[in-house]
Each structure stands twice: as C-alpha cells, then as structure tokens.
Scaffold this motif. Structure first.
Motif, PDB file in Angstrom:
ATOM      1  N   ASP A 175       0.798  -1.230   0.000  1.00 35.95           N
ATOM      2  CA  ASP A 175       0.000   0.000   0.000  1.00 35.95           C
ATOM      3  C   ASP A 175       0.827   1.274   0.000  1.00 35.95           C
ATOM      4  O   ASP A 175       0.334   2.324  -0.423  1.00 35.95           O
ATOM      5  CB  ASP A 175      -0.949   0.007   1.203  1.00 35.95           C
ATOM      6  CG  ASP A 175      -0.221  -0.181   2.527  1.00 35.95           C
ATOM      7  OD1 ASP A 175      -0.234   0.725   3.356  1.00 35.95           O
ATOM      8  OD2 ASP A 175       0.358  -1.268   2.738  1.00 35.95           O
ATOM      9  N   VAL A 176       2.085   1.231   0.439  1.00 35.13           N
ATOM     10  CA  VAL A 176       2.904   2.440   0.446  1.00 35.13           C
ATOM     11  C   VAL A 176       3.466   2.748  -0.938  1.00 35.13           C
ATOM     12  O   VAL A 176       3.414   3.881  -1.402  1.00 35.13           O
ATOM     13  CB  VAL A 176       4.038   2.325   1.480  1.00 35.13           C
ATOM     14  CG1 VAL A 176       4.975   3.522   1.386  1.00 35.13           C
ATOM     15  CG2 VAL A 176       3.466   2.227   2.894  1.00 35.13           C
ATOM     16  N   CYS A 177       3.996   1.739  -1.597  1.00 38.10           N
ATOM     17  CA  CYS A 177       4.646   1.945  -2.895  1.00 38.10           C
ATOM     18  C   CYS A 177       3.789   1.530  -4.091  1.00 38.10           C
ATOM     19  O   CYS A 177       4.090   1.916  -5.221  1.00 38.10           O
ATOM     20  CB  CYS A 177       5.959   1.186  -2.941  1.00 38.10           C
ATOM     21  SG  CYS A 177       7.171   1.762  -1.732  1.00 38.10           S
ATOM     22  N   HIS A 229       1.172  -1.954   5.409  1.00 38.83           N
ATOM     23  CA  HIS A 229       1.919  -0.953   6.162  1.00 38.83           C
ATOM     24  C   HIS A 229       1.026  -0.040   7.010  1.00 38.83           C
ATOM     25  O   HIS A 229       1.085  -0.060   8.230  1.00 38.83           O
ATOM     26  CB  HIS A 229       2.773  -0.123   5.202  1.00 38.83           C
ATOM     27  CG  HIS A 229       4.094  -0.751   4.890  1.00 38.83           C
ATOM     28  ND1 HIS A 229       4.202  -2.000   4.333  1.00 38.83           N
ATOM     29  CD2 HIS A 229       5.364  -0.309   5.062  1.00 38.83           C
ATOM     30  CE1 HIS A 229       5.480  -2.297   4.172  1.00 38.83           C
ATOM     31  NE2 HIS A 229       6.213  -1.285   4.611  1.00 38.83           N
ATOM     32  N   TYR A 230       0.267   0.804   6.347  1.00 36.77           N
ATOM     33  CA  TYR A 230      -0.584   1.774   7.053  1.00 36.77           C
ATOM     34  C   TYR A 230      -2.041   1.347   6.895  1.00 36.77           C
ATOM     35  O   TYR A 230      -2.777   1.884   6.077  1.00 36.77           O
ATOM     36  CB  TYR A 230      -0.379   3.177   6.497  1.00 36.77           C
ATOM     37  CG  TYR A 230       1.054   3.656   6.498  1.00 36.77           C
ATOM     38  CD1 TYR A 230       1.944   3.249   7.497  1.00 36.77           C
ATOM     39  CD2 TYR A 230       1.524   4.519   5.524  1.00 36.77           C
ATOM     40  CE1 TYR A 230       3.264   3.685   7.510  1.00 36.77           C
ATOM     41  CE2 TYR A 230       2.845   4.977   5.534  1.00 36.77           C
ATOM     42  CZ  TYR A 230       3.704   4.553   6.525  1.00 36.77           C
ATOM     43  OH  TYR A 230       5.002   4.994   6.545  1.00 36.77           O
ATOM     44  N   ALA A 289      -3.802   7.266   3.768  1.00 40.28           N
ATOM     45  CA  ALA A 289      -3.402   5.862   3.906  1.00 40.28           C
ATOM     46  C   ALA A 289      -4.535   4.942   3.438  1.00 40.28           C
ATOM     47  O   ALA A 289      -4.296   3.960   2.721  1.00 40.28           O
ATOM     48  CB  ALA A 289      -3.040   5.563   5.353  1.00 40.28           C
ATOM     49  N   ASN A 324      -4.774   4.800  -0.333  1.00 37.88           N
ATOM     50  CA  ASN A 324      -3.783   3.945  -0.996  1.00 37.88           C
ATOM     51  C   ASN A 324      -4.300   2.528  -1.198  1.00 37.88           C
ATOM     52  O   ASN A 324      -4.076   1.908  -2.239  1.00 37.88           O
ATOM     53  CB  ASN A 324      -2.493   3.911  -0.168  1.00 37.88           C
ATOM     54  CG  ASN A 324      -1.624   5.129  -0.394  1.00 37.88           C
ATOM     55  OD1 ASN A 324      -1.932   5.977  -1.231  1.00 37.88           O
ATOM     56  ND2 ASN A 324      -0.534   5.232   0.358  1.00 37.88           N
ATOM     57  N   ASP A 333       9.923  -2.966  -1.519  1.00 36.31           N
ATOM     58  CA  ASP A 333      10.196  -2.854  -0.093  1.00 36.31           C
ATOM     59  C   ASP A 333      11.599  -3.390   0.139  1.00 36.31           C
ATOM     60  O   ASP A 333      11.952  -4.462  -0.379  1.00 36.31           O
ATOM     61  CB  ASP A 333       9.182  -3.657   0.718  1.00 36.31           C
ATOM     62  CG  ASP A 333       9.286  -3.386   2.203  1.00 36.31           C
ATOM     63  OD1 ASP A 333       8.410  -2.698   2.743  1.00 36.31           O
ATOM     64  OD2 ASP A 333      10.268  -3.848   2.817  1.00 36.31           O
ATOM     65  N   GLY A 379       4.610   5.409  10.979  1.00 35.12           N
ATOM     66  CA  GLY A 379       3.269   5.451  10.424  1.00 35.12           C
ATOM     67  C   GLY A 379       2.478   6.651  10.929  1.00 35.12           C
ATOM     68  O   GLY A 379       2.998   7.507  11.656  1.00 35.12           O
TER      69      GLY A 379
END
Length: 510
Positions: free
Chosen positions: A101-103, A133-134, A142, A145, A200, A452
């Motif tokens: 979810d972050v990248c 992640h978040y 967040a 995403n 990651d 986070g």
C-alpha cells in the motif's frame, strides 16, 4: 524432481583472504542438493566394421565455463545466459513482483504513464499485492492507498491481491494477510532458484528460500509491471560460514546483529550475502528468514540460504509451482569469506541509532527502558512469539513496562491463540502473555516498525526508550525523532520487559 546429496568440498577459492571472526574456523559441512540427470545414449550406427570407440572428448580450446555462486546462477538462468560474472548488467526475467500500500500506488501510476492507461500487466498471476503498512488508521490518505490497489487489481484481474475492507475487525477479511514478507512465504510465493522483486527493502527476506530477492523502487516496479523484466547488475558475493551448536539463549536475530556489527551498515553494499554452515543448516525456515531479512541493514543487495530438506518440507503444502534449486559451485569465487563459531556468541543488541551499533546485552544492563515492542517482518513471526512466551513462562513474573505484541499475519495471530507452548502444561502464547501483563495481541500489520500515522498502534509519539524486535533504529524510525530504539531478539526483548532494563535473556533461560 529427484535429488542426490553430495558433501561440499572443504576448499574454495576466494578473491580476498578468509576472515576468522571467532578464533576458530570449522570446515563447512554444508550439503548440496543437485538434480540427477541421465545423459541420453545415442543409438545411431556410425560404423559397421570398425571396433568400438570411446566417446570423443570436447575440444579444449575456446572459452572455459567458470564456476558460479548461487546469485550468479540465478541471474544466468533468468537472463538465459550460460555464464555470468559480477559487474555484468543483464536483463532478468522476473518470477514474482510484490508491492504494497505504500509503494503500490506510485508504481501503478508510473506503469500507466509509461505503458498507457489501458495497458495490461505482463502476467496477472506473477503480481502479488499485499496491503500491510498503514492499514489500521483513520488517516484518509493511507486508506486511499488501499483503495487504489483494489481498483487496479479489479481492473487487471490480479490473482493474488490480499485485500482488506473492514478495518474495525481484521478477522472479517478472509483475504487479508498482513506483513508482506511473511505472507509471501506463508502463501507459497517464495521458491528456490527464482527471482522475486518487491517495492520494499526487506524483500530480501525471501532469500531464505534459496532465491534471489531484493527491493526495488517504484520506477523499476512500474517497468516490471509492463514487461516482466528488469536490468540488473550481477553482485559479487560475500560468504558467511556459521558453524557450532547454537546456544539455547541465542536466536537468528543475534546472528545477523553480530554480522552487521562486524562489517557495518555499508559492509555489503550491492553485494550478495550467502549464509552456510552447520548452524545455518540447523535453523528453521522462520529463523532463516530473520537472517536474510536484515542483510539490507548491511547494505546487501540480497541474502541467500541454500535450499535443503528444511526448505522443501516447508514448501510441500504451500506451492504446486515447480522450482529448481541452485547452489554455489565448489570453486566459486567469493569476494570475502567470514567464519563464526556460533557457540561462543552472546545475546546482542544494536544500540541507537544504527543497526551496526552492536553491544552485548549484558553490557547495557543499566539502560532503563519505557516499553518493549515484539513484531514486524523481522520479529513478528510465530516462532518469535513462541520464543518470547518461553521467557515469560520460565520467569513466572509480570512485565514492568508496556509490552506491545503485533503479529505479522493473520496466521501468526491464530497461532498465538491456538499453539501450545512446549513445557507450559497446555497454555497458548496468548494465555502466557496475558498472565505476564502484556498488551493484547494487536491486528496483524507492520504496525509501529516504521512509525506510520500518529494513530498507529504502539507508535512512539513521545521521546521514549524501546527494546524492539524490529530491524531499524534510526532517529524517528518508530515515531518520535528523539526516541531511542534498541534492536534485539525476542528472547532479549521479553527479558527486558520483565526487568524494565535492557536484559540478557540468560537471566531467565539458564
């Protein structure tokens, strides 16, 4: 697939001298598994009257094939080359691409920009998307995403998308897994001899399965989504020989902290780190994952443990995809070799603010702490919680500081509540944790490992001192920039929770 077992020759060629880091060097007794091959016998008639001739030998002129390391062999296979050496740049075919979810949203954006809004990924069954992640936060960006990931997976018909919709109860989301690096292994996406790339840095965890696994950026991931290929430079290999009986108070986290402390956070920059030796062979898959997980904290491109019966047993009920293990040749060239007598090692911590700031746990006994955190891709696996429970059970005491437990995945969470801890008289980890006064195990995710949003469970929102089973302790890593994080094994983390100070677990595990 048939295999035979051969003993590795005791000698090998190394560019640099061998480094014996613990006064004693043991010959490697690693076993090598290779495929059996039967050469077809020609039935063509070549002569009627002439006597039978022996098979003609190949010509000795021309290029001679050199020995290769595991990483070199994986690159050669993935690039359809017969021979590769460190420093060469090759187009590598990717077996699995993972993003989260972050990248993920950034990688998707680049993919659409460069290949077109209506472009299709190169292979919908080789893309694995894992929100982790978040997740359990009210932060709208967040949450957005995860929505972007979901829309993309529906559009592309991605087979392996581990979605979560109900944030109030993770158990209501049967597809949701948790931390990507642990979920990749549990869901059978890690296989010997393959190339696994992920957005990651701790994607290197999967090297525990004898495969090349490394982290890449969003731009590279966007390119892989469209082509299934990536241009990579062949890294040289550092070899770490770990022999000796593992003391009962040590875990793989201690081993990797020892190595990082020895070579520094830049000691393996763009190098492959290969782990062999009797100690490594004795490790479980989860412990091997811990070992490979933190090679990036030494600057490593990837880490590897040769696949063996432990690997194959773990994979039996997890994948039906055929795989072909590879192994370093007996005379492969390694940039350097480091040898460790593990029986002489002691429990370690990495003091603030760097993973290579190594110290003996007993040397930090006067460091007062505010909390303990057990979780992450490094220290939130089932065996990590069993290890912590063992310390609490043996002590029979209650923790003196808040102790946060964050399972890596749903499966780990279930194990905490169902697996009986050996020697406990039938108690589960959850029962032991409750009796010890720990916080209730949280929803599985990366949690506070990387800070986070401010409402992230167990985030350090104030300057505090924390003993953590995570992987990084840079300023601000777990929240507040003035927080101090001591990296440690689950044994050391649990022992420290019981005393309120950084504590050598031998105080409870004698």
């Amino acid at each position: 697939m048939a295999f035979s077992v051969l003993s590795r020759p005791p000698s090998a060629f190394f560019i640099n001298g061998k480094k014996d880091l613990n006064l004693s060097a043991f010959p490697s007794t690693s076993q090598i598994w290779i495929r059996k091959c039967k050469k077809p016998v020609s039935k063509k008639i070549v002569s009627v009257m002439a006597p039978q001739q022996t098979e003609r030998k190949p010509a000795t002129t021309g290029a001679v094939k050199s020995s290769m390391t595991m990483t070199e062999k994986i690159f050669a296979k993935a690039s359809q080359k017969s021979q590769l050496s460190p420093g060469e740049n090759v187009w590598v075919n990717v077996d699995v691409l993972m993003t989260h979810d972050v990248c993920g949203p950034g990688s998707i954006g680049i993919f659409k920009k460069e290949f077109g809004e209506n472009a299709k990924v190169w292979d919908r069954e080789k893309v694995v998307i894992i929100p982790d992640h978040y997740i359990f936060t009210s932060d709208k960006l967040a949450n957005r995403n995860v929505d972007i990931l979901r829309d993309f997976c529906i559009e592309q018909n991605i087979k392996y998308f581990y979605d979560i919709k109900d944030l109030s109860n993770f158990k209501a989301n049967p597809d949701y897994k948790g931390v990507c690096h642990v979920a990749l292994a549990q869901e059978g996406h890690c296989r010997p001899g393959e190339v696994l790339l992920g957005t990651d840095s701790h994607t290197c965890t999967a090297g525990a399965f004898g495969q090349f696994a490394t982290g890449i950026g969003n731009t590279d991931a966007g390119f892989v989504l469209g082509t299934g290929k990536l241009l990579l430079k062949v890294p040289p290999t550092l070899r770490f020989v770990m022999d000796g009986e593992m003391p009962h108070y040590l875990l793989a986290k201690d081993l990797i902290l020892q190595i990082i402390g020895e070579i520094s956070v830049a000691g393996a920059t763009y190098k492959s780190m290969e782990f062999v030796g009797t100690t490594v062979e004795s490790l479980t898959m989860e412990e091997r994952m811990t070992l490979c997980n933190m090679v990036v904290e030494a600057g490593g491109k990837n880490g590897l443990v040769p696949a063996d019966s432990t690997t194959f047993k773990y994979l039996e009920d997890k994948t039906s995809v055929p795989y072909e293990p590879v192994y370093s040749d007996a005379h492969a060239s390694f940039l350097s070799e480091y040898r460790f007598d593990v029986s002489k090692l002691e429990p370690l911590v990495a003091k603030p603010h760097s993973p290579d700031n190594r110290a003996l746990a007993r040397e930090c006994k006067d460091v007062k702490i505010d909390r303990v955190y057990i979780g992450s891709c490094t220290g939130g696996k089932t065996e990590d919680f069993l290890a912590a429970a063992k310390v609490f059970l043996t002590s029979g005491q209650k923790v003196k500081v808040p102790t946060f437990l964050v399972p890596a995945t749903q499966k780990v969470w279930m194990d905490i509540y169902t697996l009986v801890v050996p020697g406990s008289g039938g108690k589960t980890c959850s029962q032991i944790f409750e009796e010890a006064g720990c916080d209730t195990p949280a929803s599985p995710s990366c949690g506070a490992c990387l800070g986070g949003p401010k409402d992230t469970y167990a985030r350090m929102n104030e300057p505090m001192v924390c003993v953590s089973t995570t992987n990084r302790n840079f300023p601000g890593r777990m929240g507040h920039k003035e927080g101090q994080v001591y990296l440690a094994s689950p044994y050391t983390a649990a022992a420290s929770a019981l005393t309120g100070y950084v504590t050598d677990p031998r105080e409870f595990l004698q």
